[in-house]
Design a protein around this motif. Sequence first.
Motif, PDB file in Angstrom:
ATOM      1  N   GLY A   1     -20.549 -45.634 -99.510  1.00 33.95           N
ATOM      2  CA  GLY A   1     -19.522 -44.613 -99.668  1.00 33.95           C
ATOM      3  C   GLY A   1     -18.705 -44.440 -98.396  1.00 33.95           C
ATOM      4  N   GLN A   2     -18.035 -43.315 -98.307  1.00 33.07           N
ATOM      5  CA  GLN A   2     -17.166 -43.028 -97.174  1.00 33.07           C
ATOM      6  C   GLN A   2     -17.749 -41.915 -96.312  1.00 33.07           C
ATOM      7  OE1 GLN A   2     -13.524 -42.163 -99.466  1.00 33.07           O
ATOM      8  NE2 GLN A   2     -12.679 -44.091 -98.692  1.00 33.07           N
ATOM      9  N   LEU A   3     -17.252 -41.860 -95.097  1.00 30.19           N
ATOM     10  CA  LEU A   3     -17.577 -40.695 -94.275  1.00 30.19           C
ATOM     11  C   LEU A   3     -16.939 -39.479 -94.906  1.00 30.19           C
ATOM     12  CD1 LEU A   3     -17.079 -41.910 -90.580  1.00 30.19           C
ATOM     13  CD2 LEU A   3     -19.193 -41.050 -91.573  1.00 30.19           C
ATOM     14  N   PRO A   4     -17.707 -38.449 -95.215  1.00 34.34           N
ATOM     15  CA  PRO A   4     -17.127 -37.286 -95.898  1.00 34.34           C
ATOM     16  C   PRO A   4     -16.060 -36.594 -95.051  1.00 34.34           C
ATOM     17  CG  PRO A   4     -19.532 -37.233 -95.972  1.00 34.34           C
ATOM     18  CD  PRO A   4     -19.160 -38.308 -95.003  1.00 34.34           C
ATOM     19  N   VAL A   5     -14.938 -36.306 -95.681  1.00 29.40           N
ATOM     20  CA  VAL A   5     -13.888 -35.533 -95.009  1.00 29.40           C
ATOM     21  C   VAL A   5     -14.424 -34.175 -94.586  1.00 29.40           C
ATOM     22  CG1 VAL A   5     -11.624 -34.454 -95.335  1.00 29.40           C
ATOM     23  CG2 VAL A   5     -12.077 -36.743 -96.271  1.00 29.40           C
TER      24      VAL A   5
ATOM     25  N   GLY B   1     -14.147 -47.783 -96.501  1.00 32.82           N
ATOM     26  CA  GLY B   1     -12.956 -46.945 -96.472  1.00 32.82           C
ATOM     27  C   GLY B   1     -12.485 -46.646 -95.065  1.00 32.82           C
ATOM     28  N   TYR B   2     -11.568 -45.683 -94.981  1.00 27.56           N
ATOM     29  CA  TYR B   2     -10.962 -45.308 -93.714  1.00 27.56           C
ATOM     30  C   TYR B   2     -11.837 -44.315 -92.956  1.00 27.56           C
ATOM     31  CZ  TYR B   2      -6.685 -47.415 -95.537  1.00 27.56           C
ATOM     32  OH  TYR B   2      -5.768 -48.287 -96.037  1.00 27.56           O
ATOM     33  N   ILE B   3     -11.659 -44.302 -91.665  1.00 29.12           N
ATOM     34  CA  ILE B   3     -12.236 -43.236 -90.852  1.00 29.12           C
ATOM     35  C   ILE B   3     -11.353 -42.016 -91.045  1.00 29.12           C
ATOM     36  CG2 ILE B   3     -12.824 -42.483 -88.514  1.00 29.12           C
ATOM     37  CD1 ILE B   3     -13.071 -45.459 -87.763  1.00 29.12           C
ATOM     38  N   PRO B   4     -11.872 -40.949 -91.611  1.00 25.30           N
ATOM     39  CA  PRO B   4     -11.010 -39.809 -91.950  1.00 25.30           C
ATOM     40  C   PRO B   4     -10.409 -39.146 -90.710  1.00 25.30           C
ATOM     41  CG  PRO B   4     -13.322 -39.211 -92.197  1.00 25.30           C
ATOM     42  CD  PRO B   4     -13.288 -40.696 -91.935  1.00 25.30           C
ATOM     43  N   ILE B   5      -9.150 -38.787 -90.838  1.00 23.35           N
ATOM     44  CA  ILE B   5      -8.475 -38.125 -89.721  1.00 23.35           C
ATOM     45  C   ILE B   5      -9.110 -36.773 -89.418  1.00 23.35           C
ATOM     46  CG2 ILE B   5      -6.732 -36.928 -91.109  1.00 23.35           C
ATOM     47  CD1 ILE B   5      -4.698 -37.712 -88.900  1.00 23.35           C
TER      48      ILE B   5
ATOM     49  N   GLY C   1      -8.956 -50.110 -91.947  1.00 25.62           N
ATOM     50  CA  GLY C   1      -7.895 -49.289 -91.381  1.00 25.62           C
ATOM     51  C   GLY C   1      -8.019 -49.141 -89.887  1.00 25.62           C
ATOM     52  N   ARG C   2      -7.278 -48.196 -89.348  1.00 26.38           N
ATOM     53  CA  ARG C   2      -7.228 -47.967 -87.909  1.00 26.38           C
ATOM     54  C   ARG C   2      -8.010 -46.719 -87.519  1.00 26.38           C
ATOM     55  NH1 ARG C   2      -3.143 -50.666 -85.178  1.00 26.38           N
ATOM     56  NH2 ARG C   2      -1.725 -51.884 -86.484  1.00 26.38           N
ATOM     57  N   LEU C   3      -8.413 -46.732 -86.301  1.00 27.97           N
ATOM     58  CA  LEU C   3      -9.038 -45.535 -85.746  1.00 27.97           C
ATOM     59  C   LEU C   3      -7.950 -44.480 -85.538  1.00 27.97           C
ATOM     60  CD1 LEU C   3     -11.589 -44.209 -84.351  1.00 27.97           C
ATOM     61  CD2 LEU C   3     -10.641 -45.069 -82.209  1.00 27.97           C
ATOM     62  N   PRO C   4      -8.104 -43.287 -86.117  1.00 24.97           N
ATOM     63  CA  PRO C   4      -7.094 -42.241 -85.884  1.00 24.97           C
ATOM     64  C   PRO C   4      -6.913 -41.989 -84.387  1.00 24.97           C
ATOM     65  CG  PRO C   4      -8.637 -41.568 -87.601  1.00 24.97           C
ATOM     66  CD  PRO C   4      -9.186 -42.825 -87.000  1.00 24.97           C
ATOM     67  N   LEU C   5      -5.663 -42.052 -83.928  1.00 23.56           N
ATOM     68  CA  LEU C   5      -5.381 -41.911 -82.496  1.00 23.56           C
ATOM     69  C   LEU C   5      -5.839 -40.566 -81.956  1.00 23.56           C
ATOM     70  CD1 LEU C   5      -1.859 -43.588 -82.221  1.00 23.56           C
ATOM     71  CD2 LEU C   5      -4.077 -44.504 -81.507  1.00 23.56           C
ATOM     72  N   CYS C   6      -5.838 -39.574 -82.832  1.00 21.76           N
ATOM     73  CA  CYS C   6      -6.240 -38.246 -82.368  1.00 21.76           C
ATOM     74  C   CYS C   6      -7.699 -38.212 -81.931  1.00 21.76           C
ATOM     75  CB  CYS C   6      -5.978 -37.204 -83.450  1.00 21.76           C
ATOM     76  SG  CYS C   6      -6.814 -37.555 -85.020  1.00 21.76           S
ATOM     77  N   THR C   7      -8.488 -39.224 -82.387  1.00 20.27           N
ATOM     78  CA  THR C   7      -9.887 -39.293 -81.975  1.00 20.27           C
ATOM     79  C   THR C   7      -9.996 -39.403 -80.458  1.00 20.27           C
ATOM     80  OG1 THR C   7     -10.411 -40.444 -84.038  1.00 20.27           O
ATOM     81  CG2 THR C   7     -12.069 -40.515 -82.303  1.00 20.27           C
ATOM     82  N   LEU C   8      -9.058 -40.141 -79.871  1.00 25.16           N
ATOM     83  CA  LEU C   8      -9.076 -40.351 -78.423  1.00 25.16           C
ATOM     84  C   LEU C   8      -8.697 -39.095 -77.655  1.00 25.16           C
ATOM     85  CD1 LEU C   8      -7.405 -43.875 -78.353  1.00 25.16           C
ATOM     86  CD2 LEU C   8      -9.846 -43.302 -78.426  1.00 25.16           C
TER      87      LEU C   8
END
Length: 376
Positions: A309-313, A333-337, A357-364
Amino acid sequence: MTHPMLSKVLYLHCSSLLPICKHLDLSFNNFMLSKLPAEISNLTKLTYLNLSNAMFQDSITTQFSNLTSLRSLDLSCANLVADLSSISVSLTLKPKLDFGSTSSFIRYGRLSSQNISWLEGLRGLRYLVLTGVDLSKASESFHWAKPISSLSNLMSLRLSNCNISGRIPTGQLLNLTNLSTLEMNSNILTSTIPDMLSNLTTLSALDFSGNDLDGHIPYLPQLEELAVSSNPSVTIDLVSMFSVPWSMLTLLDIGFTQVGGTIPPSLNNSTLLTIFRADGCSIQGSIPSLIRKLKKLSMLMLNDNNITGQLPVSMSSLINLQYLSVFQNQLQGYIPISICQSPSLEYLNLQWNDLTGRLPLCTLQLPKLSYLYVEE
Protein backbone atom coordinates in the motif's frame (compact mmCIF):
# COMPACT_ATOMS: atom_id res chain seq x y z
CA MET A 1 38.27 7.51 34.95
CA THR A 2 39.31 7.65 38.60
CA HIS A 3 42.67 6.07 39.40
CA PRO A 4 42.27 2.82 41.43
CA MET A 5 44.26 4.25 44.32
CA LEU A 6 41.97 7.25 44.52
CA SER A 7 38.96 4.94 44.47
CA LYS A 8 40.45 3.05 47.42
CA VAL A 9 40.91 6.33 49.26
CA LEU A 10 37.24 7.13 48.68
CA TYR A 11 36.27 3.77 50.14
CA LEU A 12 38.55 4.12 53.15
CA HIS A 13 37.21 7.61 53.78
CA CYS A 14 33.70 6.25 53.87
CA SER A 15 34.63 3.31 56.10
CA SER A 16 36.09 5.73 58.62
CA LEU A 17 32.60 7.20 58.94
CA LEU A 18 30.86 3.89 59.65
CA PRO A 19 28.17 5.28 61.95
CA ILE A 20 26.87 7.78 59.40
CA CYS A 21 27.91 6.53 55.93
CA LYS A 22 24.69 5.86 54.02
CA HIS A 23 25.58 6.49 50.38
CA LEU A 24 28.54 4.93 48.53
CA ASP A 25 29.01 5.19 44.77
CA LEU A 26 32.20 3.77 43.23
CA SER A 27 30.70 3.08 39.80
CA PHE A 28 32.78 3.25 36.62
CA ASN A 29 36.12 3.06 38.38
CA ASN A 30 38.83 0.55 37.53
CA PHE A 31 39.67 -1.83 40.36
CA MET A 32 41.64 -3.93 37.87
CA LEU A 33 39.76 -7.20 38.45
CA SER A 34 40.38 -7.16 42.20
CA LYS A 35 38.06 -8.90 44.64
CA LEU A 36 35.17 -7.20 46.37
CA PRO A 37 36.56 -5.70 49.61
CA ALA A 38 35.54 -7.80 52.61
CA GLU A 39 35.38 -4.63 54.74
CA ILE A 40 32.33 -3.49 52.86
CA SER A 41 30.23 -5.74 55.09
CA ASN A 42 30.96 -3.32 57.95
CA LEU A 43 29.05 -0.48 56.28
CA THR A 44 25.81 -1.50 57.92
CA LYS A 45 24.21 1.95 57.69
CA LEU A 46 24.37 2.02 53.90
CA THR A 47 21.07 2.62 52.15
CA TYR A 48 22.61 3.12 48.69
CA LEU A 49 25.50 1.12 47.21
CA ASN A 50 26.62 1.36 43.60
CA LEU A 51 29.62 -0.73 42.49
CA SER A 52 28.54 -0.97 38.86
CA ASN A 53 31.12 -1.32 36.11
CA ALA A 54 34.00 -0.88 38.55
CA MET A 55 36.03 -3.83 37.22
CA PHE A 56 35.70 -6.22 40.14
CA GLN A 57 36.27 -9.96 39.68
CA ASP A 58 34.78 -12.12 42.39
CA SER A 59 32.13 -14.60 43.40
CA ILE A 60 29.34 -13.04 45.47
CA THR A 61 28.70 -15.03 48.62
CA THR A 62 28.16 -13.15 51.88
CA GLN A 63 29.87 -9.81 51.18
CA PHE A 64 26.58 -7.90 51.29
CA SER A 65 24.57 -10.01 53.72
CA ASN A 66 25.04 -7.59 56.65
CA LEU A 67 23.85 -4.54 54.71
CA THR A 68 20.27 -4.86 55.88
CA SER A 69 19.59 -1.13 55.59
CA LEU A 70 20.10 -1.12 51.82
CA ARG A 71 17.35 0.36 49.66
CA SER A 72 19.34 0.33 46.40
CA LEU A 73 22.05 -2.09 45.26
CA ASP A 74 23.71 -1.96 41.83
CA LEU A 75 26.38 -4.55 41.03
CA SER A 76 26.01 -4.47 37.25
CA CYS A 77 29.11 -5.22 35.22
CA ALA A 78 28.03 -5.36 31.59
CA ASN A 79 28.86 -1.90 30.25
CA LEU A 80 31.82 -1.12 28.06
CA VAL A 81 33.91 1.50 29.83
CA ALA A 82 36.06 3.84 27.76
CA ASP A 83 39.73 3.72 28.70
CA LEU A 84 40.59 7.32 29.58
CA SER A 85 43.82 6.48 31.38
CA SER A 86 45.83 8.42 28.79
CA ILE A 87 44.24 11.74 29.74
CA SER A 88 46.73 14.05 31.41
CA VAL A 89 46.93 17.67 32.45
CA SER A 90 49.90 19.85 33.32
CA LEU A 91 49.63 21.91 36.47
CA THR A 92 52.63 24.09 35.59
CA LEU A 93 52.03 24.96 31.95
CA LYS A 94 49.10 26.76 30.36
CA PRO A 95 45.95 24.68 31.02
CA LYS A 96 45.58 22.08 28.30
CA LEU A 97 44.16 18.58 28.32
CA ASP A 98 45.99 15.88 26.41
CA PHE A 99 43.46 13.16 25.62
CA GLY A 100 45.85 10.78 23.87
CA SER A 101 43.96 7.80 22.45
CA THR A 102 40.43 7.33 23.76
CA SER A 103 39.29 4.68 21.28
CA SER A 104 39.98 1.65 23.49
CA PHE A 105 37.78 0.11 26.16
CA ILE A 106 38.42 -1.60 29.46
CA ARG A 107 37.28 -5.21 29.74
CA TYR A 108 34.09 -6.06 31.57
CA GLY A 109 34.13 -6.82 35.27
CA ARG A 110 33.47 -10.43 36.20
CA LEU A 111 31.07 -10.97 39.05
CA SER A 112 29.19 -14.22 39.57
CA SER A 113 27.02 -15.88 42.17
CA GLN A 114 26.41 -19.61 42.53
CA ASN A 115 23.24 -18.91 44.46
CA ILE A 116 21.53 -15.73 45.59
CA SER A 117 20.64 -16.70 49.15
CA TRP A 118 22.71 -13.69 50.29
CA LEU A 119 19.75 -11.53 49.25
CA GLU A 120 17.38 -12.97 51.83
CA GLY A 121 18.31 -10.54 54.60
CA LEU A 122 18.15 -7.41 52.43
CA ARG A 123 14.41 -7.02 52.88
CA GLY A 124 14.44 -3.25 52.57
CA LEU A 125 15.69 -3.36 48.96
CA ARG A 126 13.65 -1.37 46.47
CA TYR A 127 16.10 -1.34 43.55
CA LEU A 128 18.27 -4.34 42.64
CA VAL A 129 20.50 -4.32 39.56
CA LEU A 130 22.54 -7.43 38.77
CA THR A 131 22.95 -6.82 35.03
CA GLY A 132 25.90 -8.81 33.72
CA VAL A 133 26.43 -10.77 36.94
CA ASP A 134 26.83 -14.43 35.96
CA LEU A 135 23.94 -16.39 37.49
CA SER A 136 24.26 -19.43 35.21
CA LYS A 137 25.12 -21.78 38.08
CA ALA A 138 22.40 -20.36 40.33
CA SER A 139 19.69 -20.74 37.69
CA GLU A 140 20.34 -24.48 37.40
CA SER A 141 18.19 -24.86 40.51
CA PHE A 142 14.42 -24.82 39.88
CA HIS A 143 13.86 -22.52 42.89
CA TRP A 144 16.88 -20.30 42.22
CA ALA A 145 14.86 -17.06 42.48
CA LYS A 146 13.17 -17.90 45.78
CA PRO A 147 15.42 -15.54 47.82
CA ILE A 148 14.06 -12.66 45.74
CA SER A 149 10.54 -13.47 46.95
CA SER A 150 11.49 -12.23 50.43
CA LEU A 151 12.16 -8.73 49.04
CA SER A 152 8.56 -7.59 49.34
CA ASN A 153 9.48 -3.89 48.99
CA LEU A 154 11.26 -4.41 45.67
CA MET A 155 10.17 -2.00 42.95
CA SER A 156 12.80 -2.61 40.25
CA LEU A 157 14.54 -5.89 39.41
CA ARG A 158 17.12 -5.91 36.60
CA LEU A 159 18.61 -9.28 35.68
CA SER A 160 19.73 -8.65 32.11
CA ASN A 161 22.64 -10.54 30.53
CA CYS A 162 23.08 -12.85 33.52
CA ASN A 163 23.26 -16.18 31.63
CA ILE A 164 20.04 -17.26 33.31
CA SER A 165 18.61 -20.40 31.72
CA GLY A 166 15.36 -22.31 32.04
CA ARG A 167 11.89 -21.01 32.72
CA ILE A 168 10.77 -17.56 33.82
CA PRO A 169 10.46 -17.96 37.62
CA THR A 170 7.10 -16.21 37.83
CA GLY A 171 5.80 -18.22 40.77
CA GLN A 172 8.80 -17.11 42.84
CA LEU A 173 8.15 -13.45 42.02
CA LEU A 174 4.44 -13.18 42.81
CA ASN A 175 5.17 -11.97 46.34
CA LEU A 176 6.68 -8.79 44.88
CA THR A 177 3.50 -6.77 45.12
CA ASN A 178 5.34 -3.47 44.63
CA LEU A 179 7.34 -4.53 41.57
CA SER A 180 7.20 -1.96 38.77
CA THR A 181 10.12 -2.95 36.50
CA LEU A 182 11.27 -6.45 35.55
CA GLU A 183 14.16 -6.82 33.10
CA MET A 184 15.40 -10.27 32.14
CA ASN A 185 16.53 -9.56 28.59
CA SER A 186 19.61 -11.14 26.96
CA ASN A 187 19.46 -14.41 28.88
CA ILE A 188 18.72 -18.02 27.85
CA LEU A 189 15.09 -18.26 28.98
CA THR A 190 13.21 -21.02 27.17
CA SER A 191 9.64 -20.98 28.49
CA THR A 192 6.47 -19.23 27.44
CA ILE A 193 5.60 -15.84 28.91
CA PRO A 194 3.39 -16.83 31.86
CA ASP A 195 -0.19 -15.57 32.14
CA MET A 196 0.43 -15.30 35.90
CA LEU A 197 2.37 -12.08 35.32
CA SER A 198 -1.01 -10.36 35.16
CA ASN A 199 -1.20 -10.93 38.95
CA LEU A 200 1.67 -8.45 39.39
CA THR A 201 -0.71 -5.53 39.12
CA THR A 202 1.97 -2.91 39.86
CA LEU A 203 4.19 -4.14 37.01
CA SER A 204 4.57 -1.39 34.41
CA ALA A 205 7.75 -2.26 32.48
CA LEU A 206 8.65 -5.76 31.25
CA ASP A 207 11.66 -6.67 29.09
CA PHE A 208 12.22 -10.24 27.90
CA SER A 209 14.07 -9.34 24.70
CA GLY A 210 16.89 -11.51 23.41
CA ASN A 211 15.91 -14.88 24.86
CA ASP A 212 14.55 -18.10 23.39
CA LEU A 213 10.95 -17.77 24.51
CA ASP A 214 8.00 -19.20 22.62
CA GLY A 215 4.22 -19.08 22.69
CA HIS A 216 2.13 -15.94 22.74
CA ILE A 217 1.98 -12.69 24.68
CA PRO A 218 -0.52 -12.92 27.54
CA TYR A 219 -2.88 -10.06 28.27
CA LEU A 220 -1.05 -7.74 30.67
CA PRO A 221 -3.19 -4.58 30.72
CA GLN A 222 -1.15 -2.98 33.51
CA LEU A 223 1.95 -2.62 31.32
CA GLU A 224 3.32 0.68 30.08
CA GLU A 225 6.40 -0.84 28.40
CA LEU A 226 6.63 -4.27 26.80
CA ALA A 227 9.74 -5.54 25.00
CA VAL A 228 9.92 -9.10 23.65
CA SER A 229 12.09 -8.52 20.56
CA SER A 230 14.58 -11.11 19.29
CA ASN A 231 12.56 -14.10 20.44
CA PRO A 232 12.07 -15.81 17.07
CA SER A 233 9.66 -18.43 18.40
CA VAL A 234 7.26 -15.98 20.05
CA THR A 235 4.08 -15.80 17.96
CA ILE A 236 2.09 -12.57 17.98
CA ASP A 237 -1.33 -12.04 16.43
CA LEU A 238 -1.72 -8.26 16.61
CA VAL A 239 -5.39 -8.48 15.66
CA SER A 240 -6.12 -10.78 18.58
CA MET A 241 -3.74 -8.96 20.93
CA PHE A 242 -5.45 -5.61 20.42
CA SER A 243 -8.99 -6.96 20.49
CA VAL A 244 -8.72 -6.08 24.19
CA PRO A 245 -7.50 -2.70 25.49
CA TRP A 246 -3.85 -1.99 26.33
CA SER A 247 -4.73 1.47 27.52
CA MET A 248 -1.53 2.08 29.52
CA LEU A 249 0.94 1.00 26.83
CA THR A 250 3.58 3.57 25.82
CA LEU A 251 6.30 1.27 24.36
CA LEU A 252 5.88 -1.91 22.34
CA ASP A 253 8.97 -3.66 20.93
CA ILE A 254 8.19 -6.92 19.07
CA GLY A 255 10.99 -6.89 16.48
CA PHE A 256 12.15 -10.24 15.13
CA THR A 257 9.24 -12.26 16.47
CA GLN A 258 6.63 -14.14 14.45
CA VAL A 259 3.80 -11.76 13.56
CA GLY A 260 2.93 -12.41 9.94
CA GLY A 261 -0.52 -10.82 10.07
CA THR A 262 -1.54 -7.21 9.65
CA ILE A 263 -1.39 -4.13 11.83
CA PRO A 264 -4.98 -3.80 13.02
CA PRO A 265 -6.80 -0.47 13.27
CA SER A 266 -7.48 -1.43 16.91
CA LEU A 267 -3.82 -0.67 17.68
CA ASN A 268 -4.92 2.93 17.70
CA ASN A 269 -6.94 2.35 20.86
CA SER A 270 -3.59 2.45 22.68
CA THR A 271 -3.57 6.22 22.49
CA LEU A 272 -0.60 6.59 24.85
CA LEU A 273 1.70 4.61 22.53
CA THR A 274 4.95 6.50 22.04
CA ILE A 275 7.31 3.87 20.59
CA PHE A 276 6.33 1.01 18.26
CA ARG A 277 9.15 -1.22 16.99
CA ALA A 278 8.27 -4.17 14.77
CA ASP A 279 11.23 -4.86 12.49
CA GLY A 280 11.62 -8.23 10.77
CA CYS A 281 8.23 -9.62 11.72
CA SER A 282 6.85 -10.51 8.24
CA ILE A 283 3.99 -8.07 8.82
CA GLN A 284 1.63 -7.93 5.85
CA GLY A 285 -1.05 -5.54 4.65
CA SER A 286 -0.98 -1.77 4.81
CA ILE A 287 -0.34 0.79 7.52
CA PRO A 288 -3.85 1.65 8.77
CA SER A 289 -4.94 5.24 8.16
CA LEU A 290 -6.32 5.32 11.70
CA ILE A 291 -2.74 5.51 12.89
CA ARG A 292 -3.43 9.23 13.05
CA LYS A 293 -5.05 8.61 16.44
CA LEU A 294 -1.67 7.83 17.99
CA LYS A 295 -1.01 11.48 18.72
CA LYS A 296 1.86 10.72 21.12
CA LEU A 297 3.76 8.44 18.73
CA SER A 298 7.40 9.54 18.48
CA MET A 299 9.05 6.42 16.98
CA LEU A 300 7.66 4.03 14.34
CA MET A 301 9.98 1.27 13.10
CA LEU A 302 8.54 -1.24 10.62
CA ASN A 303 11.67 -2.22 8.70
CA ASP A 304 12.13 -5.49 6.81
CA ASN A 305 8.48 -6.56 6.60
CA ASN A 306 5.99 -7.25 3.78
CA ILE A 307 3.99 -4.06 4.17
CA THR A 308 2.15 -2.95 1.04
CA GLY A 309 0.00 0.00 0.00
CA GLN A 310 0.91 3.65 0.38
CA LEU A 311 2.19 5.76 3.19
CA PRO A 312 -1.02 7.07 4.76
CA VAL A 313 -1.67 10.75 4.18
CA SER A 314 -3.13 10.76 7.68
CA MET A 315 0.36 10.35 9.16
CA SER A 316 0.61 14.12 9.00
CA SER A 317 -1.46 14.13 12.18
CA LEU A 318 1.44 12.57 14.08
CA ILE A 319 2.84 15.90 15.19
CA ASN A 320 5.19 14.27 17.74
CA LEU A 321 6.70 11.76 15.31
CA GLN A 322 10.50 12.03 15.42
CA TYR A 323 11.68 8.73 13.95
CA LEU A 324 10.03 7.00 10.98
CA SER A 325 11.77 4.01 9.40
CA VAL A 326 10.02 1.63 6.97
CA PHE A 327 12.89 0.46 4.77
CA GLN A 328 12.76 -2.86 2.91
CA ASN A 329 9.02 -3.23 2.47
CA GLN A 330 6.72 -3.16 -0.55
CA LEU A 331 5.27 0.32 -0.19
CA GLN A 332 4.07 1.86 -3.45
CA GLY A 333 2.92 5.19 -4.83
CA TYR A 334 4.08 8.70 -4.10
CA ILE A 335 5.60 10.03 -0.92
CA PRO A 336 2.70 12.15 0.33
CA ILE A 337 3.32 15.87 0.58
CA SER A 338 1.58 15.68 3.94
CA ILE A 339 4.87 14.32 5.34
CA CYS A 340 5.92 17.96 5.46
CA GLN A 341 3.35 18.54 8.18
CA SER A 342 5.38 16.52 10.67
CA PRO A 343 7.35 19.29 12.39
CA SER A 344 9.10 16.98 14.89
CA LEU A 345 10.52 14.58 12.28
CA GLU A 346 14.28 14.05 12.74
CA TYR A 347 14.87 10.69 11.01
CA LEU A 348 13.15 9.41 7.84
CA ASN A 349 14.11 6.17 6.07
CA LEU A 350 12.05 5.01 3.07
CA GLN A 351 14.73 3.01 1.27
CA TRP A 352 14.16 -0.26 -0.58
CA ASN A 353 10.47 0.09 -1.32
CA ASP A 354 8.58 0.49 -4.60
CA LEU A 355 7.87 4.19 -4.19
CA THR A 356 7.56 6.36 -7.28
CA GLY A 357 7.66 10.07 -8.10
CA ARG A 358 9.79 12.75 -6.50
CA LEU A 359 10.60 13.54 -2.96
CA PRO A 360 8.48 16.56 -1.96
CA LEU A 361 10.90 19.50 -1.75
CA CYS A 362 9.22 20.72 1.39
CA THR A 363 10.64 17.64 3.14
CA LEU A 364 14.05 19.29 3.01
CA GLN A 365 12.62 22.24 4.89
CA LEU A 366 11.46 20.26 7.89
CA PRO A 367 13.06 22.17 10.78
CA LYS A 368 14.45 19.18 12.70
CA LEU A 369 15.18 16.66 9.93
CA SER A 370 18.79 15.44 10.24
CA TYR A 371 18.72 12.02 8.52
CA LEU A 372 16.94 11.29 5.22
CA TYR A 373 17.25 8.02 3.31
CA VAL A 374 15.37 7.47 0.02
CA GLU A 375 16.21 5.80 -3.27
CA GLU A 376 17.49 7.95 -6.07
